[in-house]
Design a protein around this motif. Structure first.
Motif, short mmCIF file in Angstrom:
data_model
loop_
_atom_site.label_atom_id
_atom_site.label_comp_id
_atom_site.label_asym_id
_atom_site.label_seq_id
_atom_site.Cartn_x
_atom_site.Cartn_y
_atom_site.Cartn_z
N TRP A 74 -0.74 -7.73 9.14
CA TRP A 74 -1.20 -9.12 9.10
C TRP A 74 -1.71 -9.58 10.45
CZ3 TRP A 74 -2.32 -11.02 4.67
CH2 TRP A 74 -1.63 -10.59 3.54
N VAL A 88 -8.04 -7.74 1.47
CA VAL A 88 -6.89 -7.50 0.59
C VAL A 88 -7.23 -6.42 -0.44
CG1 VAL A 88 -5.46 -8.53 -1.21
CG2 VAL A 88 -5.89 -9.79 0.91
N GLY A 130 -7.41 -3.04 1.06
CA GLY A 130 -6.07 -2.52 1.27
C GLY A 130 -5.50 -1.90 0.01
N LEU A 131 -5.77 -2.53 -1.13
CA LEU A 131 -5.32 -1.98 -2.41
C LEU A 131 -6.06 -0.69 -2.73
CD1 LEU A 131 -5.14 -5.26 -4.55
CD2 LEU A 131 -3.22 -3.89 -3.73
N GLU A 143 -3.13 0.84 1.32
CA GLU A 143 -2.61 0.56 2.66
C GLU A 143 -1.52 -0.50 2.66
OE1 GLU A 143 -6.35 1.67 5.51
OE2 GLU A 143 -6.23 -0.35 4.73
N TRP A 144 -1.21 -1.02 1.48
CA TRP A 144 -0.19 -2.06 1.43
C TRP A 144 1.21 -1.47 1.33
CZ3 TRP A 144 -1.02 -6.70 3.05
CH2 TRP A 144 -2.30 -7.23 2.96
#
Lengths: 178, 159
Positions: B69, B149, B152-153, B157-158
């Motif tokens: 973040w 976001v 990342g999915l 990477e989450w």
């Protein structure tokens, strides 16, 4: 108008003084700023004249009806297709897209189409996307475009509706010969 | 750039052949519009030449933060201030990935770099007005966040 002119002149004077002082005292950061300035000034000076020649020709040759039919109130969702296509082929990205968008709106293009065009002009430029895919991989480019373009169209449509309802007007005094 | 010059030259030529008077009018429009917006571009240049002092190493350090973040926040913030053309920003993005920066952070960074421009505001304001310019940039920042976001999915990477 007068006040903003004074502000402009003061900015230039301050900038020139800063650069001059940096050179005299040999401050490296100031010299680096000047190098950046000249590099981008040259790019800009190369980019803007041909772009504005095309905009001038657009103002004189393209009829209001054509723009209204494709980008205006009666145009329907196909206008986004044209907006994205126009954006993908606009050379110079945002720097050129703003004046083009302004000219389009002046000839009757809706806010929604104009906004979609401007945002896409920096997002979906064809040559840039090819560089992107070769450096970060095609998957990255595909995900980026598949997410960003629909979002841009959706948000432009919402923002356009809001602006229409408010009767938003673009700054006056820059209308072309229409 | 060459394509732009070719397009302008060909269009101008066709225009002159078809109607000399209208071509002259078009060129007057060109000069008038260019002169009006020149102060805006000059301000943009001045802002840009300061902003570009930020070095690549600094960007790598800020975006490579261990906390995703924090890295994303830095990416969006730096991306929003600066306006770097794609041909410079993608090689930089390549360096970022090599240094282990997450692709979602890179996605947020390059997208806000392209779509959000505090530095371009002098020009955007002149054409769109302050209100619309701010609205558009705000929405663009939100879109950059969403792309990050989803990226990342897509790259897992989450986890």
């Amino acid at each position: 108008m007068k006040r903003s002119r004074l502000f402009h002149i003061l900015t230039y004077v301050a900038f020139a003084a800063f650069i001059g002082w940096s050179f005299v005292t040999g401050r490296e950061q100031g010299v680096a700023v000047w190098r950046n300035f000249t590099t981008f000034a040259v790019t800009m000076l190369k980019l803007l004249p041909p772009a504005f020649v095309l905009i001038g020709l657009f103002e004189v040759w393209v009829s209001r009806e054509t723009v209204e039919r494709n980008f205006g109130h009666a145009s329907g969702p196909l206008k986004y297709f044209w907006a994205v296509l126009l954006a993908a082929t606009t050379v110079g990205g945002t720097f050129v897209a703003f004046p083009v968008a302004h000219a389009l709106h002046g000839k009757g293009a809706k806010f929604s189409a104009v906004l979609a065009y401007v945002s896409c002009a920096s997002l979906v430029m064809v040559p840039m996307t090819i560089i992107e895919a070769s450096i970060l991989g095609p998957k990255f480019s595909i995900v980026r475009l598949l997410v960003s373009v629909p979002l841009v169209i959706l948000s432009s449509s919402l923002l356009g509706r809001y602006l229409d309802r408010r009767g938003y007007l673009l700054p006056a005094g820059k209308e072309g010969a229409s | 750039m060459q394509a732009l010059y070719a397009a302008a030259a060909v269009s101008l030529l066709v225009s002159v052949v078809v109607d000399r008077k209208r071509t002259w009018q078009a060129l007057q429009v060109t000069v008038r519009k260019l002169r009006r917006i020149l102060p805006g571009y000059l301000h943009l240049l001045i802002l840009l030449s300061f902003v570009l002092l930020v070095s690549d190493a600094m960007i790598v350090r800020l975006l490579g933060s261990a906390n995703p973040w924090l890295g994303l926040g830095a990416g969006l913030a730096i991306g929003s201030i600066t306006m770097i053309p794609g041909f410079i920003s993608y090689p930089l993005a390549g360096v970022l990935v090599e240094q282990g920066v997450r692709l979602m952070v890179v996605a947020g960074f390059v997208t806000s770099l392209m779509m959000v421009g505090v530095v371009t505001l002098p020009v955007e304001r002149a054409y769109f007005g302050t209100r619309l310019a701010l609205l558009r940039n705000g929405v663009a920042l939100l879109i950059a966040l969403l792309i990050s976001v989803v990226m990342g999915l897509a790259y897992g990477e989450w986890a």
